[in-house]
Structure formats: structure tokens, C-alpha cells
Enzyme design. Structure first.
Site, mmCIF file in Angstrom:
data_model
loop_
_atom_site.group_PDB
_atom_site.id
_atom_site.type_symbol
_atom_site.label_atom_id
_atom_site.label_comp_id
_atom_site.label_asym_id
_atom_site.label_seq_id
_atom_site.Cartn_x
_atom_site.Cartn_y
_atom_site.Cartn_z
ATOM 1 N N ASP A 179 0.860 -1.180 0.000
ATOM 2 C CA ASP A 179 0.000 0.000 0.000
ATOM 3 C C ASP A 179 0.895 1.228 0.000
ATOM 4 O OD1 ASP A 179 -2.686 1.336 0.356
ATOM 5 O OD2 ASP A 179 -1.678 2.047 2.175
ATOM 6 N N GLU A 263 -1.641 -1.425 -5.887
ATOM 7 C CA GLU A 263 -2.885 -0.827 -6.356
ATOM 8 C C GLU A 263 -2.625 0.009 -7.594
ATOM 9 O OE1 GLU A 263 -6.622 1.800 -4.530
ATOM 10 O OE2 GLU A 263 -4.747 1.588 -3.430
ATOM 11 N N ASP A 345 -3.210 1.324 6.993
ATOM 12 C CA ASP A 345 -2.313 0.982 5.885
ATOM 13 C C ASP A 345 -2.020 -0.516 5.830
ATOM 14 O OD1 ASP A 345 -2.185 3.681 5.228
ATOM 15 O OD2 ASP A 345 -0.512 4.037 6.599
#
Length: 402
Positions: A179, A263, A345
Site C-alpha cells: 500500500d 494498487e 495501511d
């Protein structure tokens, strides 16, 4: 397999002058052909290909004698590269080709006839240029691109084929989800946090002082040219520090893991937030993902991206309960169903890891995690509370792919 090694060049004064003439000739030819293509399209409604404009080079050499002083294949490569640029534009991989300026990065490309030695490169019509070959170049040299940045540094990007086949990728090994953020540059699913180096802040005062000097100088003066080079050197220092950090971190992650899940961020859209635009611009998320991708491919490992609309932060990785909203200032939250306290996170990175595994193993591609989640007309997912199929993302742990 094709590889690239970028080396530093140290041309002497005469070679710098020859390279400057070559940069100028190729830049002029690019701008001339681009203008010709634009005018032809306006008048006839049809464009010109790179091979068509390449046939004009002999006539242009007769009209402009200084063009004949340059290596012919460099000029031909300019026209071919312009044709590739238009193809990339029409296939929506790049923007419309722009005219080149002498105040930015300069480059020429040699498609062949470049010889490599231990401490120099032999370039046609330039000679032996001193170089630091810090990595072995084993294989057939395809192209060599010579570039000069705004800090008057010369580089050579050597593209070569090492003769080896690309290794086959597999999922046998450790899986990690990453992340990306601002407070911590990267947070992994195993709990590791890598701080944001904030490199621009370290050089902010020096850059501000140099830019103030530049703004006070008269336009077109020699002092302004000197000040512009000083500013360029500071920016180059910042870029070098950023690339060094990203290369080391990406290499460490690729060496320690087999499947890497991140992502698919819309960086350009996120930068519309003017409060965070400067911080996002200096951090280099896109460059980091690019490094992870090509390093993983070379090692035969898997780089997987998860859809940007996947609610990784708002979903509990234990029971898959999804909260309605989660502001950015909320760094810790407790699930209402299972009462698990989450680090925002770390929870997001675990969800990204599980979703990446689901995409790789289910064979459904990059579709939504839950089939009952549909997209609205604005391209965003509608919220949902049903979690029937989403259980697969939780039950499939990383240990099952080791």
C-alpha cells in the site's frame, strides 16, 4: 531477452561540439517533419508515415549542406521514431508529438555501427568517447541512444540482446501486498513500513535560493544561462536521490518475494488535490511501480495490479465487513462486527494481497471482487454490504501459493 544499460559519457571539447551539431540537426529534422505532417493533414486530411518523410532526407541534404555532416542513420532514425510516436498517439499510448526545444533533454539514436570497449564507446563520425562501463554488456547491441541533460551530463543507453529467453513466471513463493502512501512511502502486508524520504524537503532551501537568482537575471543574458544550469544541477541531485531510494527498495522487495501486488493508482487524478499535489509529485509512485514491474519480469516473478476502485482501506480483512466512509485523517479504526482494531495501511496492504491472489487464481481477470458490486455512470463502485463471494479473498491465504 532485451536489456538496457545506461552509462555515463565524458566527451572532450571537440566531441561535445560534434554532439551538439548532431543534436541540433536531429532536432531540426524532427520539427521539420512534424510541421510537414501537420500541414499535410490540414490541407489533404491525410497524414504521412515515418517512411514517407524519410525519403525526403536526400533532398533536404542538398538544400541544407550542414545536414550531410551528420551520420545518415541518425537522421533516418528520427523519421522512424516520429512515425512510432504517431502510432502511439493513435493507439492512445501517448500524447500527440510535440516540437523539440534546445533547452531541454537532447538525444540522438544510433541503430548500428557502435562499438563498445572497456572504457569508451566508438560512435560514427564522433570517435572514441570516454565512458564508465559499470555493468557488463554481453550480447548483440541493438541501438545506442546518446543523451544530454540540462546539467550538461552525457549518457548512453545501450540496448542489447543477451540471447537468453525470458524466464517463466510462477506463484511458488512468498506473496506480498504493498500500500503506497505519503506518511510512509510503502506499507507491506507483513507489517513492514518504509518511511517517505521527503527528498525535495532536504534540498528545498537550496533550490529556492537558486531559483530566486534565476528570476532576478535578465532574460537572454549569460548570467541567466549560468543560473539555469545551477537550478538544473539541484533538480538533478533530487532526481538522483529519488531514483537511488526507489531502486534499492524495489530491488529488496523483488528479491524477497515471488508475487507482488500493488494498487493501480490514478496519480494524475490524485494530484488534482492541490493540498497534496507537491508531496505526491516528489514521491515517485509511478516510477516505483515501473521498477517493480520490469525487475519482477526479469526475475521470472509476478507483478499484479489491483483495480483502483477496490475498497482496500475500508474493508476488514478478518470478516470482510466494509465501512461506509473512512476519512484520510483516520489512521486506525475498529471493525463493528469482529471488533478487530486495524492499522489503516496494513489492513489495506493485506486486502490488496488477498485480492491479487484472487485475481491470479480465480481466472476472472481484474473484475470486481464481489459480483454484486456494479459501477455507476461516473465509473465508481456502488457501496454494498453483501459479502458472500468475497469470502474467497480472505480464505485464500498467501501460504497456499508458496
Amino acid at each position: 531477452m532485451l536489456k538496457v544499460v545506461k552509462v555515463r559519457l565524458y566527451p572532450d571539447v571537440q566531441q561535445q561540439q560534434s554532439l551538439a551539431k548532431a543534436f541540433g540537426s536531429c532536432r531540426w529534422l524532427w520539427n521539420y517533419c512534424l510541421n510537414l505532417m501537420n500541414q499535410t493533414y490540414k490541407e489533404t486530411g491525410k497524414g504521412l508515415s515515418g517512411y514517407t518523410v524519410k525519403k525526403l532526407i536526400p533532398q533536404l541534404k542538398k538544400e541544407h549542406d550542414w545536414l550531410a555532416l551528420n551520420y545518415s542513420q541518425c537522421l533516418q532514425q528520427v523519421c522512424l521514431n516520429l512515425g512510432v510516436a504517431f502510432n502511439n498517439f493513435f493507439e492512445k499510448r501517448a500524447k500527440y508529438p510535440n516540437f523539440k526545444s534546445k533547452h531541454v533533454l537532447q538525444s540522438i539514436q544510433y541503430p548500428q555501427n557502435v562499438k563498445l570497449a572497456n572504457n569508451h564507446l566508438t560512435l560514427p563520425k564522433i570517435g572514441d568517447v570516454s565512458a564508465i562501463i559499470h555493468r557488463p554488456v554481453e550480447g548483440k547491441i541493438k541501438t545506442v541512444t546518446i543523451s544530454k541533460n540540462c546539467s550538461n551530463q552525457y549518457f548512453a543507453a545501450i540496448l542489447f540482446d543477451d540471447g537468453k529467453e525470458k524466464p517463466e513466471s510462477n506463484t511458488d513463493g512468498k506473496v506480498i501486498g504493498i500500500d503506497l502512501g505519503l506518511t510512509h512511502f510503502a506499507v507491506t502486508s507483513d507489517g513492514s513500513k518504509f518511511d517517505n524520504p521527503r527528498i525535495l524537503n532536504k534540498h528545498d532551501l537550496n533550490l529556492k535560493f537558486k531559483q530566486q537568482q534565476l528570476s532576478r537575471n535578465k532574460k537572454g543574458s549569460n548570467n541567466r544561462i549560468k543560473s539555469r544550469k545551477k537550478v538544473a544541477r539541484v533538480h538533478r541531485k533530487i532526481a538522483n536521490c529519488r531514483e537511488d531510494f526507489l531502486h534499492k527498495l524495489s530491488r529488496r522487495i523483488v528479491n524477497e518475494n515471488q508475487v507482488i501486488v500493488v494498487e493501480n493508482l490514478n496519480v494524475k487524478g490524485i494530484m488534482q488535490n492541490h493540498c497534496l499535489a507537491k508531496s505526491i509529485h516528489q514521491i515517485g509512485w509511478g516510477m516505483f511501480c515501473t521498477m517493480l514491474k520490469y525487475k519482477a519480469e526479469i526475475e521470472g516473478k509476478i507483478y499484479q495490479e489491483v483495480d483502483r476502485f477496490f475498497p482496500s482501506s475500508k474493508t476488514c480483512h478478518v470478516c470482510l465487513n466494509q465501512v461506509g466512509s473512512l476519512p484520510l485523517d483516520v489512521r486506525f479504526w475498529t471493525c463493528e462486527k469482529c471488533n478487530t482494531r486495524h492499522d489503516r495501511d496494513i489492513n489495506a496492504s493485506i486486502n490488496l494481497r488477498d485480492e491479487g491472489l484472487r485475481v491470479l487464481t480465480s481466472g476472472t481477470g481484474d473484475k470486481a471482487c464481489r459480483p454484486d458490486v456494479s459501477r455507476s455512470n461516473r465509473g465508481r463502485k456502488k457501496s454494498t454490504t453483501t459479502l458472500s463471494v468475497g469470502q474467497e479473498a480472505h480464505t485464500l491465504s498467501s501460504g497456499q501459493c508458496r
